[in-house]
Structure formats: structure tokens, C-alpha cells
Enzyme design. Structure first.
Site, PDB file in Angstrom:
ATOM      1  N   ASP A 186       0.906  -1.143   0.000  1.00 56.82           N
ATOM      2  CA  ASP A 186       0.000   0.000   0.000  1.00 56.82           C
ATOM      3  C   ASP A 186       0.945   1.191   0.000  1.00 56.82           C
ATOM      4  OD1 ASP A 186      -1.389   2.278   0.802  1.00 56.82           O
ATOM      5  OD2 ASP A 186      -2.909   1.083   1.799  1.00 56.82           O
ATOM      6  N   HIS A 187       1.079   1.880  -1.117  1.00 59.48           N
ATOM      7  CA  HIS A 187       2.179   2.847  -1.219  1.00 59.48           C
ATOM      8  C   HIS A 187       2.022   4.003  -0.224  1.00 59.48           C
ATOM      9  CE1 HIS A 187      -0.496   5.176  -3.874  1.00 59.48           C
ATOM     10  NE2 HIS A 187       0.300   6.196  -3.662  1.00 59.48           N
ATOM     11  N   HIS A 249      -5.735   2.941   1.437  1.00 62.87           N
ATOM     12  CA  HIS A 249      -4.986   4.099   1.928  1.00 62.87           C
ATOM     13  C   HIS A 249      -5.648   4.777   3.143  1.00 62.87           C
ATOM     14  CE1 HIS A 249      -3.017   3.293  -1.750  1.00 62.87           C
ATOM     15  NE2 HIS A 249      -3.688   4.105  -2.531  1.00 62.87           N
TER      16      HIS A 249
END
Ligand code: BG6
Length: 512
Positions: A186-187, A249
Site C-alpha cells: 500500500d504505497h 490508503h
């Protein structure tokens, strides 16, 4: 900080090596890590894709990506040459072709032989989600997952499209790999300010005693984007804002704000504490989901002097699409710390600015000693955690205005990452790729986390799928979403905090 070069030899195998994500994010991040001397000397990149390309074409394409997207700017021939010597092979093969995997296995063994020692093998799936299942199965058949301690697989989101498919994907992944080998990216967790939430909360004594329902009135998390869906309409129209942004996010930010202090910084300890938050989120009752969740879709409008199309007119999007490009939720975390403190979450595309913030709104002082005439625009304390574009933290408090009369107004104390540390923070992918190399899974999502996050949003997804939104498009591009989002928070006597306007436009490429 002095780079501590990870000394074990490593090879990164990128599936989807001819794709957008590799070009824009993965290789520029590896290049920046290389320049900053974070990579081991014996480091190699192997590309796999169904596209026909020879190694020189592969290198050339990646150089263009690096020149465009590296935070270190355009490469010079010497530095590029040094980096390109690590781009050792490109394998053209269909992803369901066992031959391709056999070639890969040979290639990896040859590298080990050449180096005289076994490398850490990182299998990075930078492909559309529809190919993940096939690649994982083929990797299993080719026995490429076998060296448990040295082989790691990196999977990009989305992890399924609902609880059922996420469970199926997790079952498949864990039938071939052990959970400790799996790195679900999950960047957002690689962003400095998101990580800084842990440091801010647990390396300082100041805020933790008041980080609870007694002092905090509510929390707002906003992840706003100016961009529309651009070339990703085909993927996005089957996803929507809830799946694309909230499930991952925004939920991760919520977890970092709401989690209990970890006993240690062990990956599983942190992930256990985050899962506890997701499990404590009060389930949204499907039939009453309208009281807790709002959806929107953008119509045409004007953004920075340019006319922008309605979502339904974007390429790849159905002309009568009912996919949401905006979502707002009100959640409660049912535990001792947070009982009855609302967490308002919102995200959307084509909003007036690109800005991600978390606001912690504290309760008012218990007794107002100052006469009402002293309070100009009196506001209770607020902490703003700025995730992007500016990375920092702001604390708003009351101050006396200069002058002979007593008047109070809110002022802000600011910490800005770049000013304090005089460096540009690394890109999220740099942090995350290095962590995979080191075998540190703290910033990656564990299977149970992913499933718990799906459980939170599934009742809303189901309720939305069951009823067609009659009013789409219900917000104009360049506005803060549909009116219903204002009502969602206004019915509690609160309002969304307006983030500062920002003119930057940046797009996050994905594997789709
Ligand atoms: C991705 C979403 O995960 O995040 C995109 O799929 C979104 O739709 C992107 O644009 C936003 O990332 P960032 O880092 O630009 O905020």
C-alpha cells in the site's frame, strides 16, 4: 543518514516489466536507491513481460522512465551505464507459459552460480490484478517459491474486489508462499508523513495522554485528488473510490491514528495493533448506510482554467456508469480509547486540490474564562498532519492578538519536513522496495488486515450495489464533492476543514 548498504546479493524479478508502473515508479525508485548507495553491489534486475523486447530495448525504455521520473533528474551516461549493468535480462513470455518460468528459474540459478552465493529473490508482480492468480500458480508449479527464507513476493493492490475475493486471493497466495514471504504494497505506508505518525505518537510523551475520547472531539481524514481517472478508466470503472482508496490508503491512515501503542517495532506487533483497530470499527448497518456513507460522481467543470470532462465521458468509462469517484464515511472505533468519537473519511477525484491531511480536532476548553467579546474567531485546538503535497505537522492554538485590548485568535505552529531536515523525502516506493530487500514487513499489509478492511466497507459496497444512484453526476469537477457529504458531517454539528488550495498535479501510476 549514512546508507547502510544491504550486503546480501539480491535479484528483483519484475513481472510486467514493460508496463507503466515499472517505467514510472519501480525502476526510478531502484535507480535512486542505487545512487544513494542503498543497494548491494551484487544486485540484479530481471524483467518478465509478454511484450517482445531485447535487453537493449528494455534498458532504453527504462532509461527514459528514469530520466522522466527519478527525483534525481536526468541520468548521465556514466551513472546510467553503471546502473544498467545491473539490468541483466529480459524474458519475453506469456504469463501462462511454463517455459517462461523455466527460463527464469535457469536465469536465477545461473546468477547464483556466477556470484558464488544465493541471492535474495524478490518477485514483484507489477501486472494488472487479473494476472496475479495465473502468475502465482505458475510460480508455484515452477517451484520458484521454494526457498522460503530467500524468496519474497510483492503484490500490488487491489487485493480482491470484496471480502470474498480477497480471501480467495489470500488463500491462493498462502498455498504457494508462506505469509512471511508475502509483501502486499500500500504505497501510502511508504510516505514519510504516514510513517511519521508512528514516530509522532510513540516517540513523544506530549500527545499520547490526550489522544483519546476525553480530549478529542473528532478526526477527519481527507485524501483529495485533482486528477480524474485519466487513462485508467477501464480499471477504475470496476473499482470506484471505496475500493480504490478507502479500503486501503484511508483505512491505513485511520489505523495509524487510532492504534494502541505497540510494545515494540516488530512488524507483527505493529500489524496486530492495526488489525485491532479495524476489528473494533463499528459495522455500518447496510439498510442505514446512507447515514454513514455518501457517494458521488463528478460531472464536467473547470479546473485551473481548463474545461474537464465528466467522469462518464472519460475513456474506458461506461456512459451510464454508476461508479463513485467520491466517497465519504463516518466511522466509529468501539473501544475504550475511541468510543463515540467520529472518524470522518473522504476521498475523491477532480476535487479543487491535491491534498492529503488528517485533522485531530480537540474538544473545547471545559470552562471559558475569557469574556465572549475577546474571542474573534475562537477555535478549539486542532492538530493537522499534512501527508501531501507539503509534508509536516501543524498545531493550532489560541493566542492573544497584539494590541491594548484582549482579543484571541487561532495561530498555527508548523513543522515542515523539508525545512527541518533539508532533504527531499524519498519516494514511497524507495522505502518500500528497500524494506522488501531487508525483509522488513512492518509497512506491508498482512492478510488479516486486508480482510478486516474489506469487512468494514463491504456493507456499504453491498448497499450501493443494490440501489442505483439516481443523482449521478452529483458534483461538479473542482468542487468538494456532493452536498450530501456536507450533510453527513453537518448533521453532527461539525464541518469539513477546508484544506489549502494546491496547484500541483501529479498522477500515481498503477499496475492496471
Ligand atoms: C492509487 C489509486 O492507489 O493511489 C489512484 O489507485 C490514486 O487512483 C493514487 O490516484 C493516489 O496516490 P498519491 O500517492 O498520488 O496520493
Amino acid at each position: 543518514m549514512e546508507p547502510s548498504v544491504h550486503s546480501e546479493p539480491a535479484v528483483v524479478v519484475i513481472f510486467g516489466a514493460a508496463g507503466d508502473l515499472t517505467w514510472r515508479k519501480l525502476v526510478p525508485a531502484l535507480y535512486d536507491l542505487f545512487l544513494d548507495k542503498w543497494l548491494p553491489d551484487r544486485f540484479a534486475i530481471v524483467g518478465v513481460d509478454r511484450k517482445e523486447m531485447n535487453i537493449d530495448e528494455f534498458r532504453q525504455r527504462l532509461r527514459e522512465g528514469v530520466d522522466t521520473f527519478s527525483r534525481r533528474g536526468k541520468s548521465d551516461d556514466e551513472t546510467w551505464g553503471a546502473f544498467a549493468s545491473h539490468l541483466v535480462a529480459f524474458i519475453s513470455a506469456e504469463f501462462d507459459d511454463p517455459e517462461g518460468y523455466a527460463t527464469l528459474a535457469e536465469q536465477l540459478s545461473a546468477l547464483d552460480k556466477e556470484r558464488g552465493s544465493k541471492s535474495i529473490r524478490i518477485l514483484h508482480l507489477a501486472t494488472p490484478p487479473s494476472l496475479v492468480q495465473m502468475i502465482v500458480q505458475q510460480l508455484g508449479k515452477a517451484r520458484l517459491s521454494r526457498d522460503r527464507q530467500r524468496t519474497r513476493i510483492v503484490v500490488e493492490k487491489p487485493f480482491g474486489r470484496d471480502l470474498g475475493s480477497a480471501r480467495a486471493l489470500n488463500r491462493l497466495l498462502t498455498s504457494v508462499f508462506e505469509e512471511f514471504q508475502i509483501y502486499r504494497i500500500d504505497h501510502y505506508l511508504g510516505k514519510e508523513t504516514v510513517q511519521n505518525l508512528l514516530a509522532f505518537r510513540f516517540a513523544n510523551a506530549l500527545f499520547e495522554p490526550i489522544w483519546n475520547r476525553r480530549y478529542i472531539d473528532h478526526v477527519q481524514i481527507t485524501v483529495a485528488e485533482q486528477v480524474g481517472v485519466e487513462h485508467r478508466g477501464g480499471y477504475y470503472d470496476h473499482a470506484g473510490a471505496l475500493r480504490d482508496m478507502v479500503q486501503n490508503h484511508l483505512m491505513q491512515i485511520l489505523c495509524l491514528i487510532a492504534m494502541e501503542p505497540p510494545v515494540s517495532f516488530d512488524a507483527d506487533e505493529i500489524r496486530n495493533k492495526k488489525v485491532d483497530v479495524l476489528r473494533a470499527v463499528r459495522p455500518i448497518p447496510g439498510p442505514q448506510s446512507h447515514r454513514f456513507a455518501v457517494r458521488g460522481q463528478y460531472g464536467a467543470g473547470w479546473l485551473q482554467g481548463q474545461h474537464v470532462s465528466a467522469y462518464r465521458d472519460e475513456p474506458g468509462v461506461a456512459p451510464d456508469s454508476t461508479t463513485e469517484t467520491f466517497a465519504a464515511l463516518k466511522l466509529f472505533v468501539d473501544n475504550w480509547r475511541w468510543q463515540d468519537v467520529p472518524f470522518y473519511l473522504r476521498t475523491g477525484k477532480r476535487l479543487p486540490s491535491r491534498v492529503s491531511d488528517a485533522f485531530i480536532q480537540f474538544r473545547p476548553v471545559p470552562h471559558q474564562s475569557f469574556p465572549p467579546s475577546t474571542a474573534g474567531e475562537w477555535r478549539s485546538n486542532r492538530l493537522v498532519i499534512r501527508i501531501q503535497p507539503e509534508e509536516g505537522i501543524g498545531l493550532e492554538f489560541q493566542a492573544k492578538q497584539p494590541g491594548p485590548t484582549l482579543r484571541l485568535s487561532p495561530v498555527e505552529m508548523r513543522f515542515c519536513y523539508e525545512d527541518a531536515f533539508k532533504v527531499k523525502p524519498p519516494e514511497a516506493y524507495e522505502t518500500l522496495l528497500l524494506d522488501v530487500m531487508r525483509g522488513d514487513a512492518t509497512l506491508f499489509m498482512r492478510a488479516d488486515q486486508v480482510e478486516a478492511a474489506w469487512s468494514v466497507i463491504t456493507p456499504v459496497l453491498e448497499a450501493w450495489e443494490a440501489t442505483s444512484p439516481g443523482d449521478f453526476p452529483n458534483y461538479q469537477a473542482s468542487t468538494w464533492g456532493p452536498e450530501a457529504a456536507e450533510v453527513l458531517i453537518a448533521q453532527d454539528g461539525r464541518s469539513w476543514v477546508l484544506p489549502p488550495l494546491d496547484d500541483s498535479r501529479e498522477e500515481e501510476p498503477q499496475a492496471e
